[in-house]
Design a protein around this motif. Sequence first.
Motif, short mmCIF file in Angstrom:
data_model
loop_
_atom_site.label_atom_id
_atom_site.label_comp_id
_atom_site.label_asym_id
_atom_site.label_seq_id
_atom_site.Cartn_x
_atom_site.Cartn_y
_atom_site.Cartn_z
N LEU A 85 0.82 -1.21 0.00
CA LEU A 85 0.00 0.00 0.00
C LEU A 85 0.86 1.26 0.00
CD1 LEU A 85 -2.79 -1.26 2.37
CD2 LEU A 85 -3.18 -0.27 0.10
N LYS A 86 0.33 2.28 -0.65
CA LYS A 86 1.00 3.57 -0.79
C LYS A 86 0.11 4.67 -0.19
CE LYS A 86 2.86 2.07 -5.26
NZ LYS A 86 2.94 2.38 -6.72
N PRO A 87 0.69 5.77 0.21
CA PRO A 87 -0.15 6.86 0.73
C PRO A 87 -1.22 7.30 -0.26
CG PRO A 87 2.14 7.25 1.31
CD PRO A 87 2.12 6.04 0.41
N GLU A 88 -0.94 7.21 -1.54
CA GLU A 88 -1.93 7.62 -2.54
C GLU A 88 -3.08 6.65 -2.66
OE1 GLU A 88 1.40 7.34 -2.96
OE2 GLU A 88 1.88 6.59 -4.98
N ASP A 89 -3.03 5.52 -1.98
CA ASP A 89 -4.16 4.60 -1.93
C ASP A 89 -5.19 5.02 -0.89
OD1 ASP A 89 -1.81 1.93 -2.37
OD2 ASP A 89 -3.16 2.76 -3.90
N THR A 90 -4.88 6.04 -0.11
CA THR A 90 -5.79 6.52 0.92
C THR A 90 -7.09 7.02 0.30
OG1 THR A 90 -4.01 7.12 2.45
CG2 THR A 90 -6.12 8.26 2.72
N ALA A 91 -8.20 6.47 0.75
CA ALA A 91 -9.52 6.82 0.19
C ALA A 91 -10.59 6.06 0.95
CB ALA A 91 -9.58 6.47 -1.29
N VAL A 92 -11.83 6.42 0.67
CA VAL A 92 -12.96 5.57 1.06
C VAL A 92 -13.17 4.56 -0.07
CG1 VAL A 92 -15.40 5.47 1.62
CG2 VAL A 92 -14.01 7.40 2.42
N TYR A 93 -13.23 3.30 0.30
CA TYR A 93 -13.39 2.24 -0.69
C TYR A 93 -14.83 1.72 -0.67
CZ TYR A 93 -8.42 2.03 -1.68
OH TYR A 93 -7.15 2.34 -2.09
N TYR A 94 -15.38 1.58 -1.87
CA TYR A 94 -16.76 1.14 -2.03
C TYR A 94 -16.82 -0.13 -2.86
CZ TYR A 94 -17.85 6.00 -0.81
OH TYR A 94 -17.94 7.22 -0.20
N CYS A 95 -17.71 -1.04 -2.51
CA CYS A 95 -18.02 -2.14 -3.42
C CYS A 95 -19.32 -1.82 -4.14
CB CYS A 95 -18.08 -3.48 -2.70
SG CYS A 95 -19.45 -3.68 -1.56
N ALA A 96 -19.47 -2.39 -5.31
CA ALA A 96 -20.62 -2.10 -6.15
C ALA A 96 -20.99 -3.32 -6.97
CB ALA A 96 -20.30 -0.92 -7.07
N ALA A 97 -22.25 -3.38 -7.35
CA ALA A 97 -22.76 -4.50 -8.15
C ALA A 97 -23.42 -3.95 -9.42
CB ALA A 97 -23.77 -5.32 -7.35
N GLY A 98 -23.15 -4.63 -10.53
CA GLY A 98 -23.73 -4.22 -11.79
C GLY A 98 -23.99 -5.40 -12.69
N ASN A 99 -24.37 -5.11 -13.95
CA ASN A 99 -24.76 -6.17 -14.86
C ASN A 99 -23.84 -6.31 -16.06
OD1 ASN A 99 -27.28 -7.09 -13.58
ND2 ASN A 99 -27.97 -5.00 -13.99
N SER A 100 -22.76 -5.56 -16.10
CA SER A 100 -21.84 -5.63 -17.24
C SER A 100 -20.41 -5.72 -16.74
CB SER A 100 -21.99 -4.38 -18.12
OG SER A 100 -23.30 -4.27 -18.61
N PHE A 101 -19.58 -6.36 -17.54
CA PHE A 101 -18.15 -6.53 -17.21
C PHE A 101 -17.34 -6.47 -18.48
CE2 PHE A 101 -14.52 -7.97 -14.88
CZ PHE A 101 -13.78 -8.67 -15.82
N PRO A 102 -16.14 -5.84 -18.44
CA PRO A 102 -15.71 -4.99 -17.33
C PRO A 102 -16.19 -3.55 -17.55
CG PRO A 102 -13.92 -5.26 -18.90
CD PRO A 102 -15.10 -6.02 -19.45
N ARG A 103 -16.57 -2.93 -16.50
CA ARG A 103 -17.02 -1.55 -16.57
C ARG A 103 -16.25 -0.72 -15.54
NH1 ARG A 103 -18.46 -2.92 -20.72
NH2 ARG A 103 -20.56 -2.85 -21.64
N VAL A 104 -15.70 0.40 -15.98
CA VAL A 104 -14.88 1.22 -15.07
C VAL A 104 -15.60 2.48 -14.62
CG1 VAL A 104 -12.76 0.31 -16.06
CG2 VAL A 104 -13.71 2.46 -16.93
#
Length: 122
Positions: A85-104
């Motif tokens: 891990l790096k300091p720039e990885d600092t964030a709120v992390y969210y999981c999400a669900a969708g119907n298509s892959f891969p979607r960014v």
Amino acid sequence: QVQLVESGGGLVQAGGSLRLSCAASGRTFSTYAMGWFRQAPGKEREFVAAISWGSSTYYADSVKGRFTISKNNANNMLYLQMNSLKPEDTAVYYCAAGNSFPRVGPRAYDYWGQGTQVTVSS
């Protein structure tokens, strides 16, 4: 409908590791494409990783080789193993669900958790 709850965030030193978990309930978990996103203060929500219903994976360049997304359909769990891990990885992390892959793009995902804070100190 699917409900998502993240856990596993915390404070870690640079170079350390954390594993995030996302518990899913509701509609059959295995039929969704799942993703992890993160959002740092003052920045837009950004894609981190995704996994398809068939367990194919896709990563942002910034985390490739350091993060691993996985899931367990038997217990409706999604994971994000974060190493080096790096300091720039600092964030709120969210999981999400969708119907298509891969979607960014966040708009491709229909359901979101409340987020878990990850802080990496230098």
